[in-house]
Write an enzyme that holds these catalytic residues in place. Structure first.
Site, PDB file in Angstrom:
ATOM      1  N   CYS A 132     -27.920 -37.123 -32.242  1.00  0.00           N
ATOM      2  CA  CYS A 132     -28.483 -36.434 -33.407  1.00  0.00           C
ATOM      3  C   CYS A 132     -29.170 -35.153 -32.988  1.00  0.00           C
ATOM      4  O   CYS A 132     -30.304 -35.171 -32.494  1.00  0.00           O
ATOM      5  CB  CYS A 132     -29.463 -37.347 -34.138  1.00  0.00           C
ATOM      6  SG  CYS A 132     -30.179 -36.581 -35.613  1.00  0.00           S
TER       7      CYS A 132
ATOM      8  N   CYS B 262     -32.384 -34.409 -34.921  1.00  0.00           N
ATOM      9  CA  CYS B 262     -33.526 -35.202 -34.469  1.00  0.00           C
ATOM     10  C   CYS B 262     -34.079 -34.678 -33.150  1.00  0.00           C
ATOM     11  O   CYS B 262     -35.298 -34.586 -32.967  1.00  0.00           O
ATOM     12  CB  CYS B 262     -33.123 -36.671 -34.271  1.00  0.00           C
ATOM     13  SG  CYS B 262     -32.137 -37.378 -35.588  1.00  0.00           S
ATOM     14  N   ASP B 263     -33.205 -34.367 -32.213  1.00  0.00           N
ATOM     15  CA  ASP B 263     -33.620 -34.151 -30.825  1.00  0.00           C
ATOM     16  C   ASP B 263     -33.430 -32.736 -30.296  1.00  0.00           C
ATOM     17  O   ASP B 263     -33.869 -32.423 -29.186  1.00  0.00           O
ATOM     18  CB  ASP B 263     -32.862 -35.124 -29.905  1.00  0.00           C
ATOM     19  CG  ASP B 263     -33.147 -36.576 -30.245  1.00  0.00           C
ATOM     20  OD1 ASP B 263     -34.255 -36.855 -30.736  1.00  0.00           O
ATOM     21  OD2 ASP B 263     -32.264 -37.422 -30.023  1.00  0.00           O
TER      22      ASP B 263
END
Length: 317
Positions: A136, A139-140
């Site tokens: 992701c 997300c990261d």
């Protein structure tokens, strides 16, 4: 065999299911959450979380889910450890059977079974998850500011993630096992025109390479045409080959789209069956974030509350 009855039955215990439980419990629906194979959902295998509102500092995914569960229980949710193997949507009441043999009946049903990122299944992938390997970018990606990153895949997901990562990195490489992309034409044009993205064509990932400190240091590749082996050094690798929504239970009973996601009425969590709602990643193939999942969980609970109230009003009628 025990039969558990409730006004709101929730299958799945990620941010969507637990948010639905919090709202449902506060509305007096006495929800039951059946936790499933991965209690807490995908966030339990996510380490640093920096984009969930309300937390100034980086928090841990498992901790966030523990807190959500504790909050749901505090306001009156019953959490049950079981995995649903069969559902009957001819209700209400809607009926589900667990792996334990227990039966769960709900006047309303909230489906929050989520989706799983597809993985390559090559050596080093799971061992380096959270240590440089991710599924992701949204997300990261922030953790790789100014670093070299690679994205693996050739569809819309991969191209979108590569473009997104240019917000953080000036050195983004897309690795694709074929000689052409499967993504939408407009996305391909944006990717190929971007000065900070290069593409490695006809390259398949053989394994992920770890440095002495246990973090990702590179991706070992094999040319799909010549068989030549190479290693692409990188600080971060994003596997972007799509997601698989957990909808097997509902196939043939609820409509799914081409990607396997449950179909809902636009802008709502309502399925084609009154009283059955779908929320979170099981119906969201676009955003797939904890905060959007929580939002649709809230929507499902509010709609479930209205459904119950209308039925009770008509019954009194």
């Amino acid at each position: 065999m025990t039969t558990h009855t409730t006004r709101m039955l929730i299958i799945g215990s990620g941010p969507a299911g637990l948010s639905a439980a919090i709202y449902g419990a506060r509305a007096g629906l006495q929800p039951i959450v059946v936790q499933g194979l991965q209690p807490g959902g995908q966030l339990t295998i996510t380490t640093d979380v920096e984009n969930y509102p309300g937390f100034r500092d980086v928090i841990q995914g498992p901790w966030l889910m523990q807190e959500m569960q504790a909050q749901a229980e505090h306001v009156g949710t019953r959490m049950l450890w079981d995995t649903i193997t069969e559902v009957d949507l001819s209700g209400p009441p809607f009926r589900a059977v667990g792996d334990s043999g227990d039966v769960y009946e709900g006047e309303t049903l909230v489906i929050a079974t989520g989706a799983q990122a597809k993985w390559l299944g090559v050596p080093g992938e799971q061992e380096l998850s959270g240590k440089g390997v991710s599924a992701c970018a949204t997300c990261d990606g922030f953790f790789y500011r100014g670093k070299k990153v690679v994205v693996i895949g050739g569809g819309n997901t991969a191209v979108e993630e590569a473009l997104y990562l240019t917000n953080h990195s000036q050195d983004v490489t897309l690795i694709h096992r074929r000689d052409s992309l499967r993504s939408e034409k407009i996305l391909q044009e944006r990717l190929l025109a971007h000065p900070n993205i290069k593409v490695l064509w006809n390259k398949a990932v053989d394994h992920f390479v770890a440095a002495e400190n246990g973090m990702l240091s590179g991706v070992a590749l094999k040319d799909t045409v010549t068989g030549e082996a190479s290693v692409e050094p990188t600080d971060g690798a994003f596997v972007a080959i799509g997601h698989a929504p957990s909808t097997d239970l509902f196939k043939g009973k609820l409509e799914v789209d081409a990607g396997g996601y449950l179909v809902v009425q636009p802008g709502t969590p309502k399925t084609a069956i009154p009283g059955v709602f779908a929320c979170g990643d099981v119906m969201d193939h676009t955003y797939r974030q904890a905060v959007t999942a929580a939002g649709t969980g809230c929507m499902a609970a509010l709609d479930a509350e209205r459904f119950v109230a209308e039925r009770e009003f008509l019954a009194r009628g």
